[in-house]
Design an enzyme around this catalytic site. Structure first.
Site, PDB file in Angstrom:
ATOM      1  CD  GLU A  45      -2.294   1.891  -3.642  1.00  9.61           C
ATOM      2  OE1 GLU A  45      -3.254   2.662  -3.761  1.00  9.61           O
ATOM      3  OE2 GLU A  45      -1.314   2.120  -2.902  1.00  9.61           O
ATOM      4  CG  ASP A 101      -1.772   1.225   1.340  1.00 11.26           C
ATOM      5  OD1 ASP A 101      -2.613   1.429   0.443  1.00 11.26           O
ATOM      6  OD2 ASP A 101      -1.592   2.000   2.303  1.00 11.26           O
TER       7      ASP A 101
END
Length: 643
Positions: free
Chosen positions: A328, A286
């Site tokens: 990501e 993330d």
């Protein structure tokens, strides 16, 4: 003396000082063999990052012990999986691989209930399931779970760690890989490290970026991008109880970790290995673009961020080589590509494809899609795109302004148009989306909405117009067709397989009303699932088409370990590409992004000496010598007669 010999000398000294007596002789031999293979690279990555630290040797020794404990705690079942994955390192490129992302409590009641739904995912054709953050997080607003308070504790509302392990085991038995989030840029302010920092512990204050005044934050802010401008201007938050400023790229309750401190890297390796040892196969990194901070830099995509991610990858290769990283990085396309490598992130979200699919639907034109992907789709052949049309987050318009300018498109103005179109403020728009994080300084924002609502189904149902409904369903089927066939892993977001509309209930929740992303995080109710049984309902049409696409995809190896070439049609409304295996087997695809019929000569797609090809979807035959007519939003899937 070479760098490798230096690293091996260091390793020899470290091994002499480390006590691995908790490992059996066989385990210790295996572990040290992995170290000999991967430690030289790990050493070469960490030394340039932390060469200013007098205590680097101590941290390397502590890191080896962390790795050894992670290796000891890895179950025999997972080690057997590692062995099979090492024999087939690109296992994730299989043609049967199809993913779904969901929140546990939005598709089930809890982990136990989700375990009972494994058959649903298996029957749909899902081969990897990404569970949005399910860790302990603050009550109320937790940024959808991305403010992690404890990586090793499941949110009590969802269940227990034991139940998560049981779920992982049963998913593996069903042939479904588990993906979890590795939220490593920040923690919640309720994390034990943050709590100890608040209590005055200097060691843990050094885990974060804390400042006594605004002097340094103001200098940093001159170069930083605001991610959540409607929440807080700038990237720092004031702490009343500490009389300090803390770095918070996202929300004020998400404290950015200080990777300039090697203790942070070591601690997060421990959290990463814990997640890997739960039984997950894929770790989604993330906000990975933000992990390295440096004064005078925009603090996104810093070279040392790449070095850190590669170092995390090295640690996985030593302890859990069957686990892969998913990047990501919702940044410029050129920067996205830099994270994709077998030694960094083997998988990567494809935000460019996502943005350009929506762009082509809004404009009914494919020139930016064709022009951009012709040069930007190809990646390392051992890696894999994860192709999605939306996720739990917002939609940002991450195309390259240079590519747009080459076509006479002003990037800034075009983004304003797309925001207007997909929030329903542009005349003639069919979309029902919501704006997210409007920036008053530059007029920028992102868009939220479910797939069905953004494609016009919500508007069509409100107007009770069958023709508009048919067009909306055709758009949804076209989108699913492209992500299933263009190359990479298709990823479906919860509810899209059921044509679920926007969920506006978040507007009545004080913890969510400020965050428009909740509009596209619907609760999948038994009633919604029941709609699939009603023939000719929107849910039935979308679900049946998607199941057929998944079934076809799994039948042809070209959908897995093949390559993609974009065909330069230079047709304003059509988009085409070909998938090819190393043995020369080819499947051709042509998509009409317009709500009108369009024709094209077959010779622009098929070689003239080719036999006619069957379109899997329509059942029609197409030849190079013919004129092809594509209906609105039609996708052709032209297979070879021999497969």
């Amino acid at each position: 003396m070479s760098a490798k010999s230096e690293s091996l000398r260091c390793l020899e000294k470290l091994l002499a000082e480390c006590d691995f007596s908790f490992l059996s002789q066989r385990e210790q031999k295996h572990f040290e063999k992995r170290l000999l293979t991967h430690f030289p690279r790990l050493f070469d990555l960490l030394v340039p990052v932390y060469q200013h630290r007098y205590d680097l040797y101590y941290h390397l020794r502590s890191l080896l012990m962390e790795l050894a404990h992670g290796f000891a705690q890895r179950s025999s079942k997972l080690k057997h999986r590692d062995k099979s994955r090492l024999a087939e390192p690109d296992w994730y490129r299989d043609e049967t691989m199809v993913g779904m992302a969901c929140y546990v409590d939005l598709v089930a009641d809890d982990l136990a209930d989700l375990t009972d739904k494994i058959d649903y995912f298996k029957q749909l054709g899902i081969r990897y399931l990404h569970l949005m953050p399910l860790y302990k997080s603050p009550e109320g607003d937790s940024d959808g779970g991305y403010a992690v308070s404890d990586y090793r504790t499941v949110d009590p509302k969802l269940g227990t760690t034991k139940q998560l392990k049981q779920l992982a085991n049963k998913m593996a038995d069903a042939g479904i890989s588990l993906a979890l989030d590795f939220v490593f840029n920040h923690t919640s302010d309720e994390c034990d490290w943050a709590q100890q920092a608040k209590a005055g512990d200097q060691e843990h204050q050094d885990f974060y970026f804390l400042f006594d005044d605004r002097r340094l934050p103001d200098q940093y802010d001159q170069h930083l991008r605001e991610i959540f401008p409607s929440v807080r201007r700038g990237c720092f938050s004031y702490l009343d109880d500490m009389d300090k400023w803390v770095w918070t790229t996202f929300n004020n309750f998400q404290w950015d970790l200080n990777y300039q401190n090697p203790a942070v890297f070591r601690a997060m390796v421990g959290e990463m290995l814990y997640l890997a040892n739960l039984g997950c196969d894929i770790l989604r990194l993330d906000a990975l673009a933000f992990v390295w901070k440096e004064l005078g830099h925009c603090c996104e995509n810093h070279p040392k961020a790449h070095m850190l991610i590669q170092a995390f990858n090295c640690c996985l290769q030593i302890v859990a080589p069957g686990v892969v990283f998913k990047s990501e990085a919702i940044v410029h396309p050129d920067e996205v590509a830099k994270y994709i490598h077998p030694e960094e992130c083997q998988l990567s979200y494809n935000p460019l494809l996502m943005a350009l699919i929506w762009n082509s639907l809004a404009t009914r034109k494919t020139r930016l899609l064709e022009h951009s992907l012709a040069t930007r789709f190809e990646i390392n052949t051992d890696c894999c795109w994860v192709n999605y049309v939306r996720c739990h987050d917002d939609i940002g318009w991450t195309f390259d302004d240079g590519n747009a300018a080459e076509l006479g498109i002003n990037g800034y103005d075009h983004r304003l148009f797309l925001n207007q179109f997909f929030t329903g403020h542009f005349e003639g728009s069919y979309a029902k989306g919501m704006g997210f994080q409007f920036n008053p300084e530059n007029g920028d924002c992102r868009v939220c909405g479910s797939l069905a609502s953004l494609c016009g189904l919500e508007q069509a149902l409100e107007m009770q117009e069958p023709l508009l409904e048919a067009m909306a369903l055709a758009r949804i089927n076209l989108i699913h067709g492209i992500i299933m066939t263009i190359g990479g892993i298709p990823l479906i977001y919860q509810g899209d397989e059921l044509a679920i509309l926007n969920d506006y209930s978040f507007l009545h929740d004080p913890h969510k009303t400020h965050d428009a992303r909740w509009v596209n995080r619907p609760k999948i109710t038994p009633q919604a699932l029941e709609q699939v049984r009603l023939k000719n309902s929107a849910a039935y049409v979308v679900n049946q088409h998607l199941r057929q696409l998944i079934q076809w995809r799994g039948q042809y190896p070209v959908m897995g370990r093949g390559t993609t070439q974009i065909i330069r049609l230079e047709h304003p409304h059509l988009f085409a590409y070909v998938r090819q295996t190393e043995h020369g087997h080819k499947h051709y695809f042509v998509a009409n992004f317009s709500d009108a019929k369009h024709q094209i000569s077959g010779s622009k797609i098929l070689p003239v000496d080719q036999l006619p090809r069957l379109d899997l979807i329509s059942g029609q035959s197409f030849s190079a010598s013919g004129e092809w007519q594509l209906m609105p939003y039609q996708l052709l899937w032209l297979k070879e007669s021999n497969g």
